[in-house]
Design a protein around this motif. Structure first.
Motif, PDB file in Angstrom:
ATOM      1  N   THR A 631       0.828  -1.203   0.000  1.00 27.90           N
ATOM      2  CA  THR A 631       0.000   0.000   0.000  1.00 27.90           C
ATOM      3  C   THR A 631       0.862   1.251   0.000  1.00 27.90           C
ATOM      4  OG1 THR A 631      -1.762  -1.190   1.153  1.00 27.90           O
ATOM      5  CG2 THR A 631      -1.809   1.221   1.268  1.00 27.90           C
ATOM      6  N   LEU A 632       1.979   1.228   0.734  1.00 30.90           N
ATOM      7  CA  LEU A 632       2.879   2.382   0.754  1.00 30.90           C
ATOM      8  C   LEU A 632       3.466   2.633  -0.634  1.00 30.90           C
ATOM      9  CD1 LEU A 632       4.475   4.605   2.159  1.00 30.90           C
ATOM     10  CD2 LEU A 632       6.168   2.871   2.827  1.00 30.90           C
ATOM     11  N   ALA A 633       3.897   1.572  -1.323  1.00 38.33           N
ATOM     12  CA  ALA A 633       4.462   1.739  -2.661  1.00 38.33           C
ATOM     13  C   ALA A 633       3.432   2.333  -3.615  1.00 38.33           C
ATOM     14  CB  ALA A 633       4.967   0.407  -3.191  1.00 38.33           C
ATOM     15  N   CYS A 634       2.193   1.890  -3.506  1.00 37.27           N
ATOM     16  CA  CYS A 634       1.133   2.442  -4.357  1.00 37.27           C
ATOM     17  C   CYS A 634       0.905   3.914  -4.053  1.00 37.27           C
ATOM     18  CB  CYS A 634      -0.155   1.655  -4.172  1.00 37.27           C
ATOM     19  SG  CYS A 634      -0.090  -0.018  -4.847  1.00 37.27           S
ATOM     20  N   ALA A 635       0.922   4.267  -2.786  1.00 37.83           N
ATOM     21  CA  ALA A 635       0.740   5.676  -2.406  1.00 37.83           C
ATOM     22  C   ALA A 635       1.900   6.515  -2.924  1.00 37.83           C
ATOM     23  CB  ALA A 635       0.623   5.791  -0.888  1.00 37.83           C
ATOM     24  N   GLN A 636       3.112   6.021  -2.795  1.00 37.66           N
ATOM     25  CA  GLN A 636       4.279   6.759  -3.287  1.00 37.66           C
ATOM     26  C   GLN A 636       4.234   6.931  -4.803  1.00 37.66           C
ATOM     27  OE1 GLN A 636       7.075   4.052  -1.575  1.00 37.66           O
ATOM     28  NE2 GLN A 636       7.614   5.416   0.130  1.00 37.66           N
ATOM     29  N   SER A 637       3.805   5.889  -5.494  1.00 37.04           N
ATOM     30  CA  SER A 637       3.715   6.010  -6.947  1.00 37.04           C
ATOM     31  C   SER A 637       2.624   6.999  -7.337  1.00 37.04           C
ATOM     32  CB  SER A 637       3.433   4.647  -7.572  1.00 37.04           C
ATOM     33  OG  SER A 637       2.124   4.215  -7.278  1.00 37.04           O
ATOM     34  N   TRP A 638       1.526   6.971  -6.594  1.00 37.67           N
ATOM     35  CA  TRP A 638       0.434   7.915  -6.874  1.00 37.67           C
ATOM     36  C   TRP A 638       0.895   9.346  -6.643  1.00 37.67           C
ATOM     37  CZ3 TRP A 638      -3.541   7.193  -9.690  1.00 37.67           C
ATOM     38  CH2 TRP A 638      -4.648   8.043  -9.636  1.00 37.67           C
ATOM     39  N   ALA A 639       1.832   9.511  -5.740  1.00 32.58           N
ATOM     40  CA  ALA A 639       2.387  10.832  -5.470  1.00 32.58           C
ATOM     41  C   ALA A 639       3.450  11.228  -6.483  1.00 32.58           C
ATOM     42  CB  ALA A 639       2.985  10.859  -4.068  1.00 32.58           C
ATOM     43  N   GLY A 640       3.795  10.306  -7.403  1.00 36.03           N
ATOM     44  CA  GLY A 640       4.797  10.605  -8.411  1.00 36.03           C
ATOM     45  C   GLY A 640       6.220  10.377  -7.954  1.00 36.03           C
ATOM     46  N   ASP A 641       6.420   9.757  -6.787  1.00 31.87           N
ATOM     47  CA  ASP A 641       7.761   9.509  -6.260  1.00 31.87           C
ATOM     48  C   ASP A 641       8.226   8.133  -6.743  1.00 31.87           C
ATOM     49  OD1 ASP A 641      10.110   9.406  -4.896  1.00 31.87           O
ATOM     50  OD2 ASP A 641       9.277  10.130  -2.995  1.00 31.87           O
ATOM     51  N   THR A 642       8.679   8.084  -7.987  1.00 29.36           N
ATOM     52  CA  THR A 642       9.019   6.817  -8.639  1.00 29.36           C
ATOM     53  C   THR A 642      10.085   6.040  -7.889  1.00 29.36           C
ATOM     54  OG1 THR A 642       8.431   7.735 -10.786  1.00 29.36           O
ATOM     55  CG2 THR A 642       9.873   5.801 -10.783  1.00 29.36           C
ATOM     56  N   PHE A 643      11.131   6.731  -7.464  1.00 29.11           N
ATOM     57  CA  PHE A 643      12.255   6.025  -6.853  1.00 29.11           C
ATOM     58  C   PHE A 643      11.932   5.537  -5.446  1.00 29.11           C
ATOM     59  CE2 PHE A 643      14.035   9.034  -9.938  1.00 29.11           C
ATOM     60  CZ  PHE A 643      14.570   8.126 -10.828  1.00 29.11           C
ATOM     61  N   ALA A 644      11.156   6.293  -4.703  1.00 26.00           N
ATOM     62  CA  ALA A 644      10.730   5.822  -3.386  1.00 26.00           C
ATOM     63  C   ALA A 644       9.853   4.584  -3.526  1.00 26.00           C
ATOM     64  CB  ALA A 644       9.969   6.921  -2.645  1.00 26.00           C
ATOM     65  N   ALA A 645       8.963   4.589  -4.524  1.00 29.92           N
ATOM     66  CA  ALA A 645       8.105   3.426  -4.755  1.00 29.92           C
ATOM     67  C   ALA A 645       8.939   2.202  -5.122  1.00 29.92           C
ATOM     68  CB  ALA A 645       7.101   3.735  -5.868  1.00 29.92           C
ATOM     69  N   ALA A 646       9.964   2.404  -5.943  1.00 29.50           N
ATOM     70  CA  ALA A 646      10.825   1.279  -6.333  1.00 29.50           C
ATOM     71  C   ALA A 646      11.588   0.742  -5.123  1.00 29.50           C
ATOM     72  CB  ALA A 646      11.797   1.721  -7.423  1.00 29.50           C
ATOM     73  N   ASP A 647      12.087   1.624  -4.297  1.00 35.28           N
ATOM     74  CA  ASP A 647      12.807   1.182  -3.087  1.00 35.28           C
ATOM     75  C   ASP A 647      11.886   0.382  -2.172  1.00 35.28           C
ATOM     76  OD1 ASP A 647      15.147   2.343  -3.913  1.00 35.28           O
ATOM     77  OD2 ASP A 647      14.879   4.187  -2.756  1.00 35.28           O
ATOM     78  N   THR A 648      10.659   0.846  -2.022  1.00 33.04           N
ATOM     79  CA  THR A 648       9.696   0.138  -1.168  1.00 33.04           C
ATOM     80  C   THR A 648       9.369  -1.227  -1.746  1.00 33.04           C
ATOM     81  OG1 THR A 648       8.733   2.245  -0.435  1.00 33.04           O
ATOM     82  CG2 THR A 648       7.401   0.266  -0.133  1.00 33.04           C
ATOM     83  N   ALA A 649       9.216  -1.306  -3.063  1.00 35.52           N
ATOM     84  CA  ALA A 649       8.910  -2.593  -3.704  1.00 35.52           C
ATOM     85  C   ALA A 649      10.060  -3.575  -3.510  1.00 35.52           C
ATOM     86  CB  ALA A 649       8.629  -2.373  -5.189  1.00 35.52           C
ATOM     87  N   ARG A 650      11.312  -3.091  -3.613  1.00 34.00           N
ATOM     88  CA  ARG A 650      12.462  -3.988  -3.408  1.00 34.00           C
ATOM     89  C   ARG A 650      12.556  -4.420  -1.952  1.00 34.00           C
ATOM     90  NH1 ARG A 650      15.393   0.399  -6.306  1.00 34.00           N
ATOM     91  NH2 ARG A 650      15.054   0.004  -8.536  1.00 34.00           N
ATOM     92  N   ARG A 651      12.233  -3.512  -1.069  1.00 33.59           N
ATOM     93  CA  ARG A 651      12.230  -3.846   0.366  1.00 33.59           C
ATOM     94  C   ARG A 651      11.225  -4.952   0.649  1.00 33.59           C
ATOM     95  NH1 ARG A 651      10.240   0.690   4.719  1.00 33.59           N
ATOM     96  NH2 ARG A 651       9.965  -0.670   6.551  1.00 33.59           N
ATOM     97  N   ARG A 652      10.115  -4.917  -0.044  1.00 33.20           N
ATOM     98  CA  ARG A 652       9.081  -5.932   0.126  1.00 33.20           C
ATOM     99  C   ARG A 652       9.585  -7.298  -0.330  1.00 33.20           C
ATOM    100  NH1 ARG A 652       3.473  -6.015  -3.294  1.00 33.20           N
ATOM    101  NH2 ARG A 652       2.407  -7.668  -2.136  1.00 33.20           N
ATOM    102  N   ILE A 653      10.294  -7.348  -1.468  1.00 32.85           N
ATOM    103  CA  ILE A 653      10.838  -8.610  -1.962  1.00 32.85           C
ATOM    104  C   ILE A 653      11.848  -9.183  -0.971  1.00 32.85           C
ATOM    105  CG2 ILE A 653      12.372  -9.601  -3.706  1.00 32.85           C
ATOM    106  CD1 ILE A 653       9.625  -9.399  -4.744  1.00 32.85           C
ATOM    107  N   THR A 654      12.712  -8.338  -0.443  1.00 35.68           N
ATOM    108  CA  THR A 654      13.698  -8.794   0.542  1.00 35.68           C
ATOM    109  C   THR A 654      13.013  -9.402   1.755  1.00 35.68           C
ATOM    110  OG1 THR A 654      15.247  -7.079  -0.179  1.00 35.68           O
ATOM    111  CG2 THR A 654      15.627  -8.062   1.997  1.00 35.68           C
ATOM    112  N   LEU A 655      11.951  -8.758   2.186  1.00 41.96           N
ATOM    113  CA  LEU A 655      11.219  -9.233   3.360  1.00 41.96           C
ATOM    114  C   LEU A 655      10.635 -10.628   3.115  1.00 41.96           C
ATOM    115  CD1 LEU A 655      10.040  -8.346   6.179  1.00 41.96           C
ATOM    116  CD2 LEU A 655       8.025  -7.583   4.917  1.00 41.96           C
ATOM    117  N   LEU A 656      10.186 -10.883   1.872  1.00 40.18           N
ATOM    118  CA  LEU A 656       9.504 -12.147   1.561  1.00 40.18           C
ATOM    119  C   LEU A 656      10.463 -13.248   1.119  1.00 40.18           C
ATOM    120  CD1 LEU A 656       6.497 -10.691  -0.474  1.00 40.18           C
ATOM    121  CD2 LEU A 656       6.400 -11.664   1.830  1.00 40.18           C
ATOM    122  N   SER A 657      11.739 -12.941   0.963  1.00 39.80           N
ATOM    123  CA  SER A 657      12.671 -13.892   0.358  1.00 39.80           C
ATOM    124  C   SER A 657      12.845 -15.161   1.172  1.00 39.80           C
ATOM    125  CB  SER A 657      14.035 -13.227   0.155  1.00 39.80           C
ATOM    126  OG  SER A 657      14.568 -12.817   1.405  1.00 39.80           O
TER     127      SER A 657
END
Length: 929
Positions: A631-657
């Motif tokens: 949800t945070l990544a979606c909010a960041q992308s909606w705000a136009g913060d592309t790089f923050a959204a990408a960082d959050t998405a990668r953080r999510r993958i690390t968490l699930l690894s």
């Protein structure tokens, strides 16, 4: 002469037979990726645009005229004797009617006749003959699964097995043989109604002891073997052939005596074969005497029915010849519905394995068991008629409950062993799956076995999920919930079922099951658990809205969140779930109101999402934290913060690894892989996007849904200019999408637009029009018009030198269409728009380049595009060529070569030659209006 390898020729022939890549891989025992590679090679060698054209070329490489698949029929271990007129009559019936049922008592020879007719008629069906044995099916709901197995189909998320079978046979000219339908007549009738309505070129030949009782059915009564026709007798011929096979050729003078025995057996094929098998030890006089013994014949009640008398007489006779210990063994192993080993039989029979092995051998010698060799050792199987007969004997002996209880315990042990197995467990599961299902059917109806039934249902749910039978897995979890002895255990199973429903893309089921889990949790006194379930139901409606048929009304969502908040109390996990639901609602409200990135509501939404992440992190639950990060990544992308959204998405993958392969973890991981691929595309990390997209495409749960698995890989490869990869992947994508029934999901729009663009870049207008038509069918939304559609169209127009048209295609300012270009497309939109302005000679080109540089800062690929536009504007060739390294480092070969062409001179020649070598059409110089 086209140089096609032998393996490519095999692949081409199977493409001509209309097999999917997955079916070809299974037929040739190679991977799907290897098949895709061969398809790509064939497209290039034969210089054809698509799979349809390949199918039309199939006869040429193999040199054998139109290809017809070999019948997928069981191999007969003994010869088929006689029945010339029956074969001719039944063949004519299946030519004239689309559904024919061969009806007759057990042992009359229905299956053998059907197989003979199917093999004989195979050449008349362009797409083949298929055979499904329904004997192991104990649940009518599993009929479609059995048919899918015969067709080589796996389960596809988003649709049930019936839909998969219908889709696979929709355009096939084929004959489907459904064998042994009598115990699941109602379920077969329902399936046939669907199949025959949706598959106009399909013919079905069924065998059953009773009519299916459907309006479109044509019944063929299978008669006993002829006793005397023009001096010849099929029954006598069968007896003599089978007797000779076991070592005692018959003398012609004995034909009359054999005919008398066959008459006593009413010409029943099974009875004749059993009698013939005893000829070496009993002789004809011994067989005659045995048949006349009154104990060999059935007396009294329904068992004296004419349909069963002769077969039951033969079985009674054969059974009476056994020693008491062998009789007991035969009836006890009748609980197995699939092939079994001596060790398994010993456990169920309650005897020593050595003694049981000897007894099984004696039963096999008496033709009461079939022996087969397998990688796991010698296996035994009772023919269905014999198994049913032995089961009746088991009940008469008062041993049925005891034997089935031991069988149940054996199944539980097998399931537990499979749960921890590391090697060959899938093959082992397939061997015992039907027994597990049958044991569960029996135990589920017995109150004293309720706990064991719950345990087996849970085990079976786990195993079928890992085996990618996710439709069955969801049903087994729901069954386990119904069998649980306390509400808390029921709630746990319902949560797992909800996760499986998510994997299947069945959002409405996911919602229903979470609410049911909440009810069960409240009954158990777990109010915090109920709060988590209700909040999760609300959050999922926002997170996975594309999986829902019924959109959750706002007031209903508010009510769920309110209930959850009231029940949560001070429980950390419940409070975190409520916070996530609130953040999801806030984001949905912001998106629904079309608020821009600068609106005051967006920072509030991000703050809510960050709070949800913080609370979830405190619980130590990686899945809760992953959901909040989503949800945070979606909010960041909606705000136009592309790089923050990408960082959050990668953080999510690390968490699930490091999470286990549970349904909930798998569902979360698949969604996370899709999100991180999109995020890296938006941030310009093409190698990263391809890496995540490949991992998603290779996920076993998506093996049968290539359109969902490969979509973002096609987008990444299009941006990178990996032409061969796109052409190969698009074959799998389109094939899987069509087999799935052509679902109209807007999320599939970008890959289809990407493939259409690649065909345009290759100057293949016919293929581009085909894919553009698919795109219009999938997504007529503004996202296609103003978002990704504009980006891909601009790439093609610029390649063709149509810069003014590209600029017109992207005429709206990013701020006007921001809701369609944010997340993935914003940087690509503004960069290509700036280049189009420069090449079109727009008077505001310099301002657009400057604005674009600010927006895309940090994105390596599009920054290089903007720098190239600036160099073109300034006519600075050195600066222009300096962008080459940036494109190459970013894995964007196409843009690198485009730069060389734009540089002119010798550079242009090298770039044009390299583009041609890759398969691209020549770039046209910019044409000003």
């Amino acid at each position: 002469m086209v140089d096609i390898s032998p393996r490519e020729a095999e692949v081409l022939e199977l493409i001509g037979a209309h097999l999917s890549n997955a079916e070809i891989a299974a037929r040739l025992c190679i991977s799907v990726r290897t098949v895709e590679s061969h398809v790509s090679s064939l497209l290039r060698k034969l210089e054809v645009p698509d799979r349809r054209a390949l199918a039309q070329r199939a006869p040429e490489p193999v040199g054998a005229g139109p290809s017809r698949p070999a019948p997928v029929l069981p191999a007969l271990l003994t010869s088929f004797v006689g029945r010339v007129s029956e074969r001719a009559e039944l063949t004519e019936m299946i030519r004239a009617h689309r559904q024919v049922t061969a009806v007759g008592p057990g042992g009359v020879g229905k299956t053998r006749l059907a197989l003979a007719v199917a093999a004989q008629a195979a050449g008349e069906y362009a797409d083949g003959v298929w055979f499904a044995d329904l004997v192991p099916v104990t649940d009518p709901g599993m009929i479609a699964t059995a048919v899918a197995g015969a067709l080589g189909l796996g389960e596809q998320p988003g649709r049930d097995m019936t839909e998969s079978v219908v889709a696979a046979l929709a355009d096939r000219h084929a004959l489907l043989v459904l064998d042994n339908c009598e115990h699941v007549v109602d379920g077969v009738a329902l399936l046939l109604e669907r199949l025959l309505a949706a598959c106009p070129r399909l013919t079905v030949l069924a065998t059953s002891r009773a009519r299916l009782m459907v309006p479109f059915e044509r019944v063929y009564p299978v008669p006993p073997l002829s006793l005397a026709v023009d001096g010849e007798s099929d029954a006598v011929a069968l007896f003599m052939e089978r007797a000779a096979a076991v070592g005692r050729p018959m003398d012609p003078p004995l034909r009359d005596q054999i005919a008398a025995i066959c008459a006593r057996l009413d010409g029943m094929a099974l009875a004749i074969e059993l009698a013939a098998a005893r000829y070496p030890t009993l002789g004809l006089d011994g067989i005659t005497a045995a048949l006349s013994h009154p104990l060999r014949m059935l007396t009294g009640g329904s068992r004296a029915d004419e349909r069963h008398r002769s077969v039951r007489g033969a079985l009674d006779w054969s059974h009476a010849l056994l020693e008491p210990a062998d009789r007991a063994l035969l009836r006890r192993v009748s609980v197995f519905v699939a092939p079994f080993t001596a060790a398994a039989a010993a456990e169920v029979a309650g005897s020593e394995e050595g003694l049981v092995a000897d007894g099984l051998a004696r039963l096999a010698e008496q033709s009461l068991l079939v022996v087969t060799a397998s990688p796991g050792g010698t296996e035994y199987r009772a023919l269905e008629t014999i198994r049913q007969y032995a089961t009746e004997r088991l009940a008469e002996a008062g041993e049925l409950v005891d034997a089935r209880s031991r069988h149940l315990r054996w199944c539980l042990a097998e399931a537990a062993g499979l749960a921890v197995a590391r090697q060959d467990w899938r093959a082992r599961f397939d061997l015992v799956a039907d027994d597990l299902r049958a044991a569960l059917v029996w135990a589920a109806d017995r109150p004293e076995q309720r706990m064991d039934a719950h345990d087996l249902a849970r085990r079976l749910a786990e195993l079928t999920f890992t085996r990618n039978l996710i439709g069955e897995s969801q049903g087994r979890y729901e069954q386990a919930a119904a069998l649980a002895d306390d509400p808390a255990a029921s709630a746990a199973m319902l949560r797992q079922a909800a996760a499986v429903a998510g994997c299947r893309m069945h959002g409405d089921d996911m919602d229903r099951l979470h609410r049911a889990a909440a009810d069960a949790a409240r009954r158990s006194g777990d109010t915090a658990g109920a709060a988590r379930d209700l909040a999760t139901a609300a959050a999922n409606a926002y997170r996975f809205s594309g999986k829902f048929v019924r959109k959750l009304p706002q007031q209903e969502a508010i009510a769920l969140i309110t209930q959850a908040r009231e029940l949560a109390g001070d429980d950390p996990a419940a409070r975190a779930a409520v916070a996530l639901a609130k953040a999801g609602r806030a984001l949905a409200d912001a998106m629904g109101a079309a608020q821009g990135p600068d609106d005051n509501g967006v920072p509030v939404t991000i703050a809510r999402a960050e709070r949800a992440v913080e609370l979830a992190h405190r619980t130590g639950d990686p899945l809760a934290e992953s959901a909040a990060l989503d949800t945070l990544a979606c909010a960041q992308s909606w705000a136009g913060d592309t790089f923050a959204a990408a960082d959050t998405a990668r953080r999510r993958i690390t968490l699930l690894s490091s999470t286990p392969d549970t349904p909930a973890c798998t569902h979360e991981l698949i969604e996370a892989l899709g999100e991180v691929t999109e995020a890296d595309l938006g941030a310009g990390d093409l190698p990263g996007a391809r890496r995540w997209a490949r991992r998603l495409a290779d996920h076993p749960l998506l093996a049968e849904v290539g359109h969902r698995a490969t979509g973002w890989l096609l987008v990444a490869d299009t941006f990178a200019g990996n032409l061969d990869a796109v052409l190969t992947g698009s074959v799998r994508f389109l094939d899987a999408w069509q087999r799935a029934g052509g679902p109209a999901r807007s999320i599939l729009g970008p890959p289809v637009a990407a493939v259409a663009t690649i065909h345009g870049l290759c100057d293949d207008e016919d293929a581009r029009r085909e894919w553009s038509a698919v795109l219009h069918q999938l997504d007529p939304s503004p996202g296609n018009t103003y978002g990704y559609g504009a980006v891909f169209d601009a790439m093609l127009l610029l390649h063709r030198g149509q810069a003014p048209q590209a600029l017109e295609r992207m005429a709206p300012e990013p701020g006007q269409v921001w809701q369609w270009v944010t997340w993935i497309w914003l940087h690509w939109y503004v960069a290509l728009r700036a280049e189009a302005a420069v090449l079109a000679g727009s008077p505001d080109a310099r301002d657009r380049v400057a604005e674009a540089r600010t927006v895309v800062a940090g994105n390596p690929v599009v920054t290089a595009i903007v720098e190239r536009a600036q160099a073109l504007l300034d006519k600075d060739q050195e600066r222009l060529l300096a962008t080459l390294d940036a494109f190459d480092t970013a894995g964007c070969r196409y843009q690198s070569l485009r730069t060389l062409v734009l540089a002119g001179g010798d550079h242009a020649g090298r770039g044009a030659a390299a583009l041609a070598d890759l398969g691209f059409a020549p770039m046209a110089p910019p044409r000003h209006r």
